[in-house]
Design a protein around this motif. Structure first.
Motif, mmCIF file in Angstrom:
data_model
loop_
_atom_site.group_PDB
_atom_site.id
_atom_site.type_symbol
_atom_site.label_atom_id
_atom_site.label_comp_id
_atom_site.label_asym_id
_atom_site.label_seq_id
_atom_site.Cartn_x
_atom_site.Cartn_y
_atom_site.Cartn_z
ATOM 1 N N ASP A 126 0.831 -1.202 0.000
ATOM 2 C CA ASP A 126 0.000 0.000 0.000
ATOM 3 C C ASP A 126 0.867 1.253 0.000
ATOM 4 O O ASP A 126 0.610 2.217 -0.731
ATOM 5 C CB ASP A 126 -0.898 0.025 1.246
ATOM 6 C CG ASP A 126 -2.048 -0.966 1.170
ATOM 7 O OD1 ASP A 126 -2.389 -1.400 0.057
ATOM 8 O OD2 ASP A 126 -2.604 -1.298 2.237
ATOM 9 N N PHE A 127 1.897 1.260 0.838
ATOM 10 C CA PHE A 127 2.767 2.429 0.930
ATOM 11 C C PHE A 127 3.601 2.606 -0.335
ATOM 12 O O PHE A 127 3.875 3.742 -0.747
ATOM 13 C CB PHE A 127 3.663 2.326 2.167
ATOM 14 C CG PHE A 127 2.971 2.722 3.428
ATOM 15 C CD1 PHE A 127 2.863 4.057 3.796
ATOM 16 C CD2 PHE A 127 2.415 1.770 4.265
ATOM 17 C CE1 PHE A 127 2.215 4.431 4.960
ATOM 18 C CE2 PHE A 127 1.766 2.127 5.437
ATOM 19 C CZ PHE A 127 1.668 3.461 5.786
ATOM 20 N N GLU A 128 3.992 1.510 -0.958
ATOM 21 C CA GLU A 128 4.764 1.641 -2.185
ATOM 22 C C GLU A 128 3.913 2.254 -3.292
ATOM 23 O O GLU A 128 4.383 3.115 -4.052
ATOM 24 C CB GLU A 128 5.312 0.290 -2.625
ATOM 25 C CG GLU A 128 6.232 0.408 -3.821
ATOM 26 C CD GLU A 128 7.146 -0.789 -3.994
ATOM 27 O OE1 GLU A 128 8.210 -0.614 -4.621
ATOM 28 O OE2 GLU A 128 6.799 -1.872 -3.499
ATOM 29 N N ARG A 129 2.644 1.838 -3.385
ATOM 30 C CA ARG A 129 1.750 2.435 -4.380
ATOM 31 C C ARG A 129 1.564 3.923 -4.112
ATOM 32 O O ARG A 129 1.563 4.744 -5.040
ATOM 33 C CB ARG A 129 0.402 1.722 -4.368
ATOM 34 C CG ARG A 129 0.382 0.399 -5.119
ATOM 35 C CD ARG A 129 -1.021 -0.120 -5.296
ATOM 36 N NE ARG A 129 -1.599 -0.531 -4.018
ATOM 37 C CZ ARG A 129 -1.471 -1.750 -3.494
ATOM 38 N NH1 ARG A 129 -0.780 -2.664 -4.139
ATOM 39 N NH2 ARG A 129 -2.034 -2.052 -2.346
ATOM 40 N N LEU A 130 1.403 4.277 -2.841
ATOM 41 C CA LEU A 130 1.218 5.683 -2.483
ATOM 42 C C LEU A 130 2.464 6.498 -2.807
ATOM 43 O O LEU A 130 2.377 7.600 -3.367
ATOM 44 C CB LEU A 130 0.878 5.793 -0.991
ATOM 45 C CG LEU A 130 0.601 7.187 -0.435
ATOM 46 C CD1 LEU A 130 -0.588 7.827 -1.150
ATOM 47 C CD2 LEU A 130 0.338 7.103 1.075
#
Length: 376
Positions: free
Chosen positions: A259-263
């Protein structure tokens, strides 16, 4: 092996607030906290925890007991990262939700245990070298019977008197005109030299809804705006980011490294807001910090200063941590006999082994709503 996990004890406690408070999206009268203690064959123990919402504690406790703990019992505590990955892979879960919170609690407990076994404070065990941290104090909740905002003004004055240089307030509950008046009162009390953060807790679900408020909030010159939209609504951040002069932040409810990588890849926010008790513990935090460094994005941590101070001291990408002065609102510390942050305005941590927290077992037992003891 001496580091084999032999016991996992779990308790969920429901702690009532001294008085109800509100965010933009909900009223809070109590908080559920999941606590777990991991013991290894050599007798060393580690303490882990996560926030279990307002009435979800028993559900998360059952998830830990029935789904997550079986992947940890009998395994080697020395590699929390392997147990973290194996558990999520075997359960077929990438975006973990409640499972991620249970994994987070156990992961934190293992890192705590391993640091204790090494006789090092957690921040040194994971390679930290900072000697102090910048902080901002979280507060500014909506309180009942405070229509003239006198209670809010008194609260902000306490923060000034204590020496905080940055303050976060909740926003988004009222109509735009009232919100603007409330925000300007906050700025007037704090003055122009105090950094101000605003947090809507995902209140707005469209650009149009947010548009009615943005000029009111811009007028008080916040250093960043946390969660104007729900974290998962990435398209709204992509649309709003280029349109507002206020730096945006989100992430506290994201539950995986992916999730954080996509963000981060989207480049829609200036700050990743990380709560390591929900997204996979220390293991996940270390990976998210690398992602932030790769994309040139700052990290801020979400509450739990007693724990996050250690992680922040080990990563240059973390610019400051969130702390709390009024402990009755974020009442996790009422479960503790000993706190690790000895000076909340400067974020200093103790040199005790591990995270350095000691539970008040009497308080835990009095407020326990779920418990389980598991053995290998």
């Amino acid at each position: 092996m001496e580091s084999t996990i032999t016991n996992i004890d779990c308790a969920v406690v429901r702690m009532p607030l001294a008085e109800p408070v509100a965010l933009a999206t909900r009223r809070v009268v109590s908080r559920d906290w999941l606590i777990t203690i991991v013991t290894t064959r050599d007798g060393n123990k580690g303490l882990g925890f996560t926030y279990a919402g307002y009435e979800a504690g028993e559900v998360i406790g059952s998830v830990l007991e029935k789904l997550v703990a079986p992947f940890y019992l009998g395994k080697d505590s020395d590699r929390p990262d392997i147990l973290h990955d194996t558990t999520l892979r075997q359960l077929g879960i990438q975006n973990g939700g409640l499972v991620a919170r249970a994994v987070s609690a156990l992961d934190i407990a293992l890192w705590d245990r391993n640091a204790v076994a090494a006789d090092l404070p957690l921040y040194k065990f994971i390679g930290g070298s900072k000697t102090s941290l910048d902080t901002y104090v979280g507060g500014g909740y909506y309180k009942e019977n405070d229509s003239d905002f006198e209670q809010l003004k008194s609260e902000l004055q306490r923060y000034l008197d204590t020496g905080y240089s940055a303050v976060k307030i909740k926003v988004g509950k009222f109509d735009p005109e009232t919100e603007g008046r409330r925000a300007r009162i906050c700025r007037e009390v704090l003055g122009s030299n105090i950094d101000l953060v605003i947090d809507a807790n995902g209140k707005f679900e469209s650009i149009e809804a947010f548009g009615h408020y943005v000029s009111e909030y811009s007028s008080i010159d916040p250093i960043f705006f946390e969660d104007p939209f729900p974290s998962h609504m990435l398209s709204l951040y992509e649309t709003l980011g280029p349109q507002t002069p206020i730096p945006l932040s989100t992430g506290e409810l994201l539950s995986s490294v992916d999730d954080f990588e996509r963000l981060a890849k989207s480049k829609t926010v200036s700050i990743l807001q990380v709560d390591s008790t929900t997204c996979g513990g220390v293991t996940a935090f270390k990976r998210i910090a690398k992602i932030a460094s790769q994309y040139g994005i700052s990290l801020e941590t979400h509450w739990f200063p007693e724990f996050h101070a250690h992680l922040a001291m080990s990563e240059e990408t973390v610019k400051r941590i969130e702390v709390f002065h009024d402990q009755e609102i974020i009442n996790f510390s009422s479960l503790l006999k000993k706190r690790v942050v000895s000076n909340m305005s400067s974020g200093l941590v103790s040199e005790c082994p591990g995270i350095g927290l000691v539970l008040d077992n009497d308080v835990v037992e009095k407020n326990c709503i779920f418990s389980v003891q598991l053995a290998y």
